[in-house]
Structures are given as structure tokens and as C-alpha cells.
Scaffold this active site. Structure first.
Site, PDB file in Angstrom:
ATOM      1  N   LYS A 149       0.839  -1.207   0.000  1.00  0.00           N
ATOM      2  CA  LYS A 149       0.000   0.000   0.000  1.00  0.00           C
ATOM      3  C   LYS A 149       0.879   1.264   0.000  1.00  0.00           C
ATOM      4  CE  LYS A 149      -3.427  -2.830   0.004  1.00  0.00           C
ATOM      5  NZ  LYS A 149      -4.305  -3.296   1.033  1.00  0.00           N
TER       6      LYS A 149
HETATM    7  C1  LIG Z   1      -5.270  -4.324   1.555  1.00  0.00           C
HETATM    8  C2  LIG Z   1      -6.734  -4.243   1.557  1.00  0.00           C
HETATM    9  C3  LIG Z   1      -7.515  -4.548   2.689  1.00  0.00           C
HETATM   10  C4  LIG Z   1      -6.957  -5.184   3.923  1.00  0.00           C
HETATM   11  O1  LIG Z   1      -5.905  -4.574   4.483  1.00  0.00           O
HETATM   12  P1  LIG Z   1      -4.889  -5.408   5.413  1.00  0.00           P
HETATM   13  O2  LIG Z   1      -4.092  -4.322   6.058  1.00  0.00           O
HETATM   14  O3  LIG Z   1      -4.092  -6.291   4.523  1.00  0.00           O
HETATM   15  O4  LIG Z   1      -5.707  -6.161   6.401  1.00  0.00           O
HETATM   16  C5  LIG Z   1      -8.872  -4.331   2.631  1.00  0.00           C
HETATM   17  N1  LIG Z   1      -9.462  -3.871   1.517  1.00  0.00           N
HETATM   18  C6  LIG Z   1      -8.770  -3.623   0.397  1.00  0.00           C
HETATM   19  C7  LIG Z   1      -9.490  -3.107  -0.793  1.00  0.00           C
HETATM   20  C8  LIG Z   1      -7.390  -3.810   0.388  1.00  0.00           C
HETATM   21  O5  LIG Z   1      -6.699  -3.588  -0.740  1.00  0.00           O
END
Ligand SMILES: *Cc1c(COP(=O)(O)O)cnc(C)c1O
Length: 397
Positions: free
Chosen positions: A200
Site C-alpha cells: 500500500k
Molecule cells: C489491503 C486491503 C484490505 C486489507 O488490508 P490489510 O491491512 O491487509 O488487512 C482491505 N481492503 C482492500 C481493498 C485492500 O486492498
């Protein structure tokens, strides 16, 4: 441009050794990040200490939002948001079919039912007209996913939320730093959830944050992330009291202080990283302009796209192979392409648990056959990108 931006740009320009596999996304960690983490490791507080509050404060300031609550993952953040809204058995929450499973799983955690709604064929964002048709007397909320880093059509979502008295949650895990009509993601829904997973925009290893302008929701989430206990360890230490009460069933969704220190250090670089992502996306767009076989997803006017992902659709009639073959050829050419996502209602769990089936969200299902995510991350070099572009173009008729 500040010093760290110049330093970062230097790094991007001088990196010439191409890795074995150009990943679809990856973190950027520098010496400042490492120093920030090590400092906390030498301090008294490894968790529930001052860095948590500081990280929450700087994120809220950056997003111009009132409250931010740090949690152990984006998924934990989505669960906290569902809890704060009082979602539970008998309730329904509308979720787009084209997203990561966690966007829907958080509804299941509460005993409520996620209702999958189809997406717009051009942007793959929730189709608000179709979502309205899914609303029943049981519907309590809509989760809008700012897919790939592009904000949903929030004005239209607010119209139906107001009309049917529904809560709006933004799954902003792709969209830290994105804007809709000049407003940052974080101020467009009742609550917005971010993820700090390494792919991210910024990372804490694992981690997440919920941002809201409603202090009463933030308060509920702070208690929920700490077992349902109303005071935390540090507060008790400061007041010299051992007494605490667990008011309801919560979880341990806390984020540690050294992770928060990493997040604070990473956030400094976010504006530069977003500009890098936008620049890389612009180069891809220019390279694929006029191609009838490689079509980038549409970008709405009035948005600033944060480009967590760069996604194109492949027209299999114009490509020498279908998307699945293309994926394998890219991988064997050292390009870590990916597919985001398998529509959630097609996963075995949902088929078995909710009786979902193919044909339910035809736009998402058709897109799933065609989409491919190409590498994009701040430290990607022009050389790496040109290689990806050449390989892609070479495979088209
Ligand atoms: C990455 C992601 C999540 C979950 O995040 P984590 O930190 O990995 O638990 C939820 N929704 C979307 C759309 C994501 O890309």
C-alpha cells in the site's frame, strides 16, 4: 521540493540494476525509517505508547480529519468500523463484488450479511444505481471501495445514503492521498479505513487506520481495538490505578509503537510517492494511448487518483493470447503482473456460506477475465517501466 523528496528522486534515477522480477508493487524503506524504528526499540514503550497517538495525530492532520484510530491491519479497521456502526445479525451491508475479500469479510465477522453489488464497466467502482436496487429494510450501510486508488462517486453514494438513512464506510485501503472534488479520501464517508500493508502507499509492516469526523465513532473503535476495555495500559500507569472494566467484547487490534514510528516516518514521503505513482501512470497512459488492445481503466474527472494499482483491460481479440496466458508470459519475462481481483462472490466460502454464484455480478465477472495489474511503485525506474511497456506492446497484434 523538500530535502527528502530530492533524496528520493536521486534514488529513483540512479537505480539501474533491474531485479529478477519487477513486482506489481513494493515498499520503500530508507535509513530514516530504520532509525525511527530503532529509536522506539530502545525506548520504554514498545506498544500502547506515545508513538501511537503521534501517528494518529499526523495522519488526521494530513487528511484534515478530526479523528484517527490506529489498528493492527486494514481488515481490523474494517471490523472496528462495522462494530462502531452497531452492525450485527439480521443486518445487510452492500459491498462491491470487485474488491479484496476483507471488504466483505468484515461484515461476516459481525454476523451480518454482505450483499454483493456490481460495478461500473469503465471504472470498476461500485455502480450506485445498481447498489440502490439492492437496498432492503435490513440494509444498514454501504462500503464503498476506492478501487485501485480512484475515489467512488461519493456525491451519488451520499444521495442514496441520505434517502435511505444508511451509513457510509469507505474502504480506502487503495486510496491514501486520493481526492474527490478537492476533498481528500478520509472525509468522504462516515468512516474511512486505510491499510499499511507493504504494497500500500505507506507501510508499518502490517497496520491500519480508521479516520472519521465523528468522535463518538472513534471512541467506540478505540475501546473495540483493546478488548472492549475502557482504559489502556498507559492510561492506568499514568493514573496509578489497576482498575479497569471490560464493557463489551472487543479484540486485540492494537498497533505497536515501533510500527507507528515507521508509519510517521513513511508519511513524510507520501506526497512525493503519490506524485511518482501519478507520473508512472501517466507514462503508461501515454504508451498505451491509441492501442485498441490495451485499455487502462477510466478515470473520472474531478478526482485525483492515488494509483495504488495500475490496471489495464486486455481485448483478447487484439492480443495474441488471452489474459491468463498473458499473465504467465509476463511472469516468465520477469514482470510481476497480478490480477485484482477475483470477484468476492466467486470465492468458495461465499458460495457455500451465502449461496452466491456466477452470473450474479456480470460486469465484475467479465472484467475479471480481462484485467491485469502492471507494476507501479515509487522506486520503479523508467528503465523498468519501458521494459514492461515493450513486452506488453510486443504481445499485441
Ligand atoms: C489491503 C486491503 C484490505 C486489507 O488490508 P490489510 O491491512 O491487509 O488487512 C482491505 N481492503 C482492500 C481493498 C485492500 O486492498
Amino acid at each position: 521540493m523538500n530535502l527528502s523528496a530530492i533524496h528520493l528522486e536521486q534514488k529513483v534515477k540512479t537505480k539501474t540494476n533491474m531485479p529478477m522480477l519487477i513486482p506489481y508493487g513494493r515498499q520503500s524503506i530508507d535509513e530514516d525509517d530504520i532509525k525511527a524504528v530503532v529509536e522506539v526499540l530502545r525506548s520504554d514503550w514498545l506498544t500502547t505508547g506515545p508513538k501511537v497517538e503521534e501517528f494518529e495525530k499526523v495522519v488526521a492532520e494530513y487528511l484534515e480529519a478530526a479523528c484517527a484510530v490506529a489498528v493492527s491491519s486494514g481488515t481490523a479497521g474494517l471490523h472496528c468500523a462495522m462494530h462502531a456502526l452497531g452492525i450485527g445479525p439480521g443486518d445487510e451491508v452492500i459491498v462491491p463484488a470487485m474488491t479484496f475479500a476483507a471488504s466483505a469479510n468484515c461484515v461476516i465477522y459481525t454476523g451480518a450479511v454482505p450483499v454483493f453489488s456490481d460495478v461500473d464497466p469503465e471504472t470498476l467502482l461500485l455502480d450506485v444505481n445498481l447498489a440502490e436496487k439492492k437496498i432492503t429494510s435490513k440494509t444498514k450501510a454501504i462500503i464503498g471501495v476506492d478501487y485501485a486508488g480512484q475515489p467512488c462517486v461519493w456525491d451519488d453514494l451520499h444521495k442514496i445514503a441520505d434517502k435511505y438513512n444508511l451509513a457510509l464506510v469507505a474502504d480506502g485501503c487503495h486510496a491514501l492521498g486520493a481526492e474527490y472534488k478537492g476533498t481528500k479520501v478520509g472525509n468522504l464517508a462516515d468512516m474511512t479505513v486505510f491499510s499499511f500493508h507493504p504494497v500500500k502507499h505507506i507501510t508499518t509492516g502490517e497496520g491500519g487506520m480508521i479516520v472519521t469526523n465523528k468522535p463518538e465513532l472513534a471512541e467506540k473503535m478505540r475501546i473495540f481495538r483493546n478488548h472492549g476495555i475502557t482504559t489502556d495500559h498507559r492510561q492506568r500507569e499514568e493514573t496509578g490505578s489497576w482498575f479497569y472494566e471490560m464493557k463489551f467484547l472487543g479484540y486485540n487490534y492494537r498497533l505497536s509503537d515501533f510500527q507507528c514510528a515507521l508509519g510517521i516516518s513513511q508519511l513524510n514521503k507520501l506526497p512525493y510517492w503519490i506524485s511518482r505513482r501519478q507520473k508512472i501512470a501517466g507514462r503508461y497512459n501515454a504508451a498505451f494511448a491509441g492501442s485498441s488492445s490495451i485499455r487502462p481503466l477510466s478515470v473520472l474527472k474531478d478526482v485525483s487518483h492515488a494509483y495504488h494499482l495500475y490496471i489495464v483491460r486486455i481485448d483478447s481479440r487484439a492480443c495474441v493470447m488471452d489474459r491468463t496466458m498473458l499473465f504467465h508470459v509476463l511472469r516468465s519475462s520477469g514482470i510481476g503482473a497480478n490480477v485484482h481481483y477475483i470477484p468476492v462472490h466467486l470465492h468458495p466460502f461465499y458460495k457455500e456460506h451465502l449461496g452466491t454464484h456466477p452470473g450474479q455480478c456480470p460486469v465484475a465477472e467479465k472484467a475479471y477475465e480481462q484485467i491485469i495489474s502492471l507494476p507501479i511503485y515509487p522506486e520503479m525506474t523508467d528503465e523498468e517501466q519501458d521494459y514492461v511497456i515493450d513486452v506488453m506492446k510486443g504481445l499485441m497484434r
